[in-house]
Design a protein around this motif. Structure first.
Motif, PDB file in Angstrom:
ATOM      1  N   TYR A 197       0.865  -1.367   0.191  1.00  0.00           N
ATOM      2  CA  TYR A 197       0.209  -0.089  -0.180  1.00  0.00           C
ATOM      3  C   TYR A 197       1.033   1.246   0.034  1.00  0.00           C
ATOM      4  N   LEU A 198       1.815   1.126   1.097  1.00  0.00           N
ATOM      5  CA  LEU A 198       2.939   2.549   0.555  1.00  0.00           C
ATOM      6  C   LEU A 198       3.736   2.793  -0.347  1.00  0.00           C
ATOM      7  N   LYS A 199       4.155   1.476  -1.721  1.00  0.00           N
ATOM      8  CA  LYS A 199       4.955   1.867  -2.045  1.00  0.00           C
ATOM      9  C   LYS A 199       3.227   2.096  -2.975  1.00  0.00           C
ATOM     10  N   GLN A 200       2.643   1.254  -3.435  1.00  0.00           N
ATOM     11  CA  GLN A 200       1.251   2.307  -4.290  1.00  0.00           C
ATOM     12  C   GLN A 200       0.840   3.620  -4.280  1.00  0.00           C
ATOM     13  N   GLN A 201       1.045   4.485  -3.069  1.00  0.00           N
ATOM     14  CA  GLN A 201       0.596   5.672  -2.777  1.00  0.00           C
ATOM     15  C   GLN A 201       1.701   6.517  -3.284  1.00  0.00           C
ATOM     16  N   GLN A 202       3.342   6.227  -2.582  1.00  0.00           N
ATOM     17  CA  GLN A 202       4.344   6.895  -3.154  1.00  0.00           C
ATOM     18  C   GLN A 202       5.498   5.939  -3.791  1.00  0.00           C
ATOM     19  N   PRO A 203       5.308   6.219  -5.266  1.00  0.00           N
ATOM     20  CA  PRO A 203       6.232   4.779  -6.046  1.00  0.00           C
ATOM     21  C   PRO A 203       7.362   4.747  -5.984  1.00  0.00           C
ATOM     22  N   GLY A 204       7.771   5.962  -5.392  1.00  0.00           N
ATOM     23  CA  GLY A 204       9.578   7.264  -5.257  1.00  0.00           C
ATOM     24  C   GLY A 204       9.539   6.724  -7.390  1.00  0.00           C
ATOM     25  N   VAL A 239      -0.601   9.742   2.801  1.00  0.00           N
ATOM     26  CA  VAL A 239       1.173   8.715   2.761  1.00  0.00           C
ATOM     27  C   VAL A 239       0.997  10.385   1.956  1.00  0.00           C
ATOM     28  N   VAL A 240       2.640  10.970   2.333  1.00  0.00           N
ATOM     29  CA  VAL A 240       2.931  12.491   2.112  1.00  0.00           C
ATOM     30  C   VAL A 240       4.491  12.025   0.812  1.00  0.00           C
ATOM     31  N   VAL A 241       5.274  11.404   1.713  1.00  0.00           N
ATOM     32  CA  VAL A 241       5.976  10.898   1.403  1.00  0.00           C
ATOM     33  C   VAL A 241       6.580  10.446   1.454  1.00  0.00           C
ATOM     34  N   ARG A 242       7.535   9.646   0.051  1.00  0.00           N
ATOM     35  CA  ARG A 242       8.548   8.225  -0.244  1.00  0.00           C
ATOM     36  C   ARG A 242      10.137   9.008   0.531  1.00  0.00           C
TER      37      ARG A 242
END
Length: 158
Positions: free
Chosen positions: A108-115, A137-140
């Motif tokens: 989920y985190l990666k989906q929200q902030q793929p990088g 999720v604001v930032v990666r």
């Protein structure tokens, strides 16, 4: 689904719903105890000590997918953090962050902030995600960027 629909497991096997962290700013990181970046535990703890009473929660997730740098048990990883870096924030059970066994939370985190780059995969230990009080999720922040570089953004979210 929001971040609050996910849960994490403690080293003792207890499941903790992330909804328990509702209305807090979350700094979530995949960690390792035998990595060149391991001193970031100290920086994460410092931010937790400085901002915990204002609503910052730091959540650590040990991972052994990068160079075998978290070889021990979940309990050993948590104990290492406490003994060597005075970590008092939650350090959960070991997880995978990439691949078919990847934690649903980290997917989920990666989906929200793929990088950056072609893949949203986590590149190494100490990839950090910052989540605002509403669960967005604001930032990666990539591994080589220290937690200290997040200070201004954390302050703006508190």
């Amino acid at each position: 689904m929001s971040i609050y629909g996910y849960s994490a497991v403690t080293p003792a096997g207890e499941e903790i719903a992330l909804s328990e962290y509702r209305d807090k700013v979350l700094l979530i990181a995949n960690t390792a105890s035998q990595c060149g970046l391991t001193p970031q535990y100290g920086e994460l703890q410092k931010l937790y000590e400085e901002y915990g009473d204002r609503g910052l929660a730091v959540l650590g997730f040990p991972c052994n997918q990068f160079g075998g740098q978290e070889p021990g048990s979940s309990e050993e990883a948590a104990e290492f953090c406490q003994i060597n870096y005075g970590v008092s924030f939650p350090v959960f059970a070991k997880i995978d962050v990439n691949g078919p066994e990847a934690s649903a939370l980290f997917n989920y985190l990666k989906q929200q902030q793929p990088g950056a780059g072609e893949s949203s995969d986590i590149a190494w230990n100490f990839t950090k995600f910052l989540v605002d009080r509403s669960g967005r999720v604001v930032v990666r922040v990539e591994p080589r960027e220290t937690p200290e570089t997040m200070r201004t953004l954390i302050e703006s979210l508190l």
